[in-house]
Design an enzyme around this catalytic site. Structure first.
Site, PDB file in Angstrom:
ATOM      1  CD  GLU A 291      -2.929  -0.856  -0.036  1.00 13.62           C
ATOM      2  OE1 GLU A 291      -3.431   0.270  -0.248  1.00 13.62           O
ATOM      3  OE2 GLU A 291      -3.130  -1.840  -0.776  1.00 13.62           O
ATOM      4  CD1 TRP A 294      -0.853  -0.965  -4.129  1.00 10.31           C
ATOM      5  CD2 TRP A 294      -1.313   0.168  -6.004  1.00 10.31           C
ATOM      6  NE1 TRP A 294      -1.343  -1.861  -5.059  1.00 10.31           N
ATOM      7  CE2 TRP A 294      -1.645  -1.193  -6.212  1.00 10.31           C
ATOM      8  CE3 TRP A 294      -1.527   1.082  -7.041  1.00 10.31           C
ATOM      9  CZ2 TRP A 294      -2.163  -1.654  -7.422  1.00 10.31           C
ATOM     10  CZ3 TRP A 294      -2.038   0.620  -8.242  1.00 10.31           C
ATOM     11  CH2 TRP A 294      -2.342  -0.734  -8.432  1.00 10.31           C
ATOM     12  CD1 TRP A 323     -17.983  10.331 -19.197  1.00  7.18           C
ATOM     13  CD2 TRP A 323     -18.477   8.701 -17.756  1.00  7.18           C
ATOM     14  NE1 TRP A 323     -16.812   9.671 -18.906  1.00  7.18           N
ATOM     15  CE2 TRP A 323     -17.081   8.663 -18.025  1.00  7.18           C
ATOM     16  CE3 TRP A 323     -19.013   7.756 -16.877  1.00  7.18           C
ATOM     17  CZ2 TRP A 323     -16.229   7.738 -17.445  1.00  7.18           C
ATOM     18  CZ3 TRP A 323     -18.154   6.830 -16.294  1.00  7.18           C
ATOM     19  CH2 TRP A 323     -16.790   6.823 -16.576  1.00  7.18           C
ATOM     20  CG  ASN A 358      -8.380   1.938   0.444  1.00  9.31           C
ATOM     21  OD1 ASN A 358      -8.270   2.922  -0.274  1.00  9.31           O
ATOM     22  ND2 ASN A 358      -8.039   0.716   0.055  1.00  9.31           N
ATOM     23  CD1 TRP A 376     -13.217   8.686 -15.104  1.00 12.04           C
ATOM     24  CD2 TRP A 376     -12.014   9.870 -13.642  1.00 12.04           C
ATOM     25  NE1 TRP A 376     -12.157   9.229 -15.790  1.00 12.04           N
ATOM     26  CE2 TRP A 376     -11.392   9.955 -14.913  1.00 12.04           C
ATOM     27  CE3 TRP A 376     -11.433  10.541 -12.570  1.00 12.04           C
ATOM     28  CZ2 TRP A 376     -10.224  10.674 -15.140  1.00 12.04           C
ATOM     29  CZ3 TRP A 376     -10.266  11.271 -12.782  1.00 12.04           C
ATOM     30  CH2 TRP A 376      -9.687  11.328 -14.060  1.00 12.04           C
ATOM     31  CD1 TRP A 399     -11.689   9.486  -6.852  1.00  8.55           C
ATOM     32  CD2 TRP A 399     -13.477   8.714  -7.940  1.00  8.55           C
ATOM     33  NE1 TRP A 399     -12.777   9.673  -6.032  1.00  8.55           N
ATOM     34  CE2 TRP A 399     -13.889   9.217  -6.675  1.00  8.55           C
ATOM     35  CE3 TRP A 399     -14.433   8.169  -8.786  1.00  8.55           C
ATOM     36  CZ2 TRP A 399     -15.219   9.186  -6.259  1.00  8.55           C
ATOM     37  CZ3 TRP A 399     -15.758   8.154  -8.370  1.00  8.55           C
ATOM     38  CH2 TRP A 399     -16.142   8.653  -7.131  1.00  8.55           C
TER      39      TRP A 399
END
Length: 485
Positions: A291, A294, A323, A358, A376, A399
């Protein structure tokens, strides 16, 4: 003897590095000042219009304000005065510095490098104007551009990046710096109080008065949380991190975002407790290590692909998505009125505290971008405005991962079922009942389900704004443009 007016000055420019411990720019500035017998001065620049353009939220501004006051006190104990300047936009900053340069003998300006495009352009403009800016790399453990493929390119998949990152990280000691030695006598309290008033004068007009929940501030608090997590919870992180009712995450992201805690401090604390964490694939802390990496991955991507800072889809095929962008449905999502209890509870948590678990960030992001087919970027912006740990790299990366448009993203055809996510990760309904008190009397069998029609126990809770199966089919059709040829 050099007169006070002509004595050189070294500046330390604080940005998202609001700490005095393991602050490479601060330590380098102090060393430089000592070497050339210079004064040392600290500065923070308030940029209200730029913050507004970047959707920096009220809670985060208040968190910055409180930490800046603590940094001012810590610097004062070292004999370093902090001043606060204000200009509206990053574009105004080089001229602001040039005015200072004309009135005093500034020989160096130290600051920590930042990965966002506007911040990179701001610093390049400083250099283009001939200002003596010296940048340190400390927002990541390994600087962007240092972890590349054999062909010298940025990785587009996390797993090989993680593998290569670990190989490189093992070659260097991970040893945080201590605070610098005092450069002079401590600054008087009366001067500090005046500075704190100045900070409040700049910040308080930008901060909404309804921020009732305050996350604890300070380097000491960040270190306490880090040590507590590493010594008591990190080994169980993989088993507990997905359950929002449990205190199973580190809760360090707000401190990392503002640089109250450095990534090097996090890695050092982990390695001090688990020395083999970088090399051992079976280490019980490998999940939290990944993590942390990341976070580095998303920051490296932001530097390598500047379009990410400007709202671009990482996957160009995503430009073909049509969208729906229904304003009323977006408002219902923002306000926690979708009729899906786990989604609404998560949004209530965000709106009340400025933080969200999370696992739930993925659930609500998938719901917005796939169930509702809302761009998004609408969700990313709302998160940025609400989150205490709002950070462009992580926010954009998360996202786009959820929407299926990003780098090494969730497959476009994988659509989280909010009902099964709720049943799996909030099985006893305790998280939902905490944030949706109007549902406390609902039977557990119903608590995870949207109720399509009013019944004896629904009360004022809204009916679902979309039906899962039909929304899933609609999303699969709209997102099929992401299908690889």
């Amino acid at each position: 003897m050099t007169s006070p007016d002509t004595k050189p000055t070294v500046f330390i420019w604080f940005r998202n590095d609001l700490r005095v411990t393991d602050n490479q720019a601060l330590s380098a500035a102090c060393e430089h000042a000592k070497t050339v017998n210079a004064n040392i001065q600290a500065v923070y620049i308030v940029t209200p219009a730029q913050w507004q353009a970047h959707d920096v939220g009220s809670r985060q501004l208040d968190f910055i304000r409180r930490h800046l006051q603590l940094v001012a006190r810590a610097l004062a104990s070292l004999g370093i005065e902090l001043t606060v300047w204000q200009c509206q936009h990053f574009a105004d900053i080089p001229a602001l510095w040039q005015r200072q340069l004309s009135s005093r003998n500034i020989v160096a300006i130290y600051a920590g490098r930042e990965p966002e495009l506007n911040e990179i352009r701001r610093d390049q403009a400083m250099l283009n104007h001939g200002l003596p800016l010296q940048l340190t790399n400390e927002h990541c453990l390994l600087a962007p551009g240092s972890v590349l493929t054999k062909s010298g390119e940025m990785y587009r998949v996390f797993t090989p990046f993680f593998r290569r990152w670990r190989e490189i990280a093992q070659q260097y000691p991970v040893v945080p710096l201590g605070p610098p030695a005092p450069v002079g006598p401590a600054i008087a309290d009366v001067n500090i109080e005046s500075l704190l008033d100045t900070i409040n004068r700049y910040f308080l007009p930008l901060i909404k008065s309804d921020n009732h929940y305050q996350w604890p501030a300070g380097e000491g608090e960040a270190q306490r949380r880090l040590q507590h997590f590493v010594f008591t919870a990190v080994s169980d992180y993989q088993q507990q991190r997905d359950f929002p009712a449990l205190d199973g995450t580190s809760s360090l992201s707000p401190y990392l975002t503002l640089g109250v805690l450095s990534p090097r401090q996090c890695f050092a604390a982990l390695l001090a407790r688990f020395p083999a964490a970088l090399a051992d694939d079976t280490s019980p802390v490998r999940c939290w290590l990944s993590e942390l990496v990341w976070r580095e991955f998303y920051r490296h991507l932001l530097v390598a692909f500047s379009a990410l800072s400007m709202g671009g889809n990482f996957n160009p095929l995503a430009d073909g998505i049509v969208w729906r962008n229904h304003p009323q449905e977006f408002s219902a999502w923002c306000e926690g009125r979708t009729g899906y209890p786990i989604v609404d509870a998560a949004m209530r948590q965000l709106n009340n505290t400025g933080w969200m678990h999370n696992r739930l960030r993925m659930v609500v992001a998938s719901f917005l971008s796939k169930h509702l087919l809302i761009d998004w970027r609408w969700g990313e912006r709302y998160f940025r405005q609400q989150l205490l740990d709002g950070d462009l790299a992580a926010n954009n990366g998360g996202w786009q991962w959820s929407a299926g448009t990003g780098c090494d993203a969730q497959p476009w055809f994988r659509i989280f079922n909010p009902i099964s996510q709720s049943e799996k990760f909030d099985a006893d309904g305790s998280f939902i009942r905490h944030w949706l008190p109007e549902l406390r009397h609902w039977p557990l069998a119903q608590l995870h389900q949207p109720v399509p029609e009013k019944s004896l126990f629904t009360g004022d809770y809204p009916a679902p704004i979309v039906e899962h199966s039909s929304a899933r089919q609609r999303a699969l059709s709209a997102l099929a443009v992401l299908k690889k040829a």
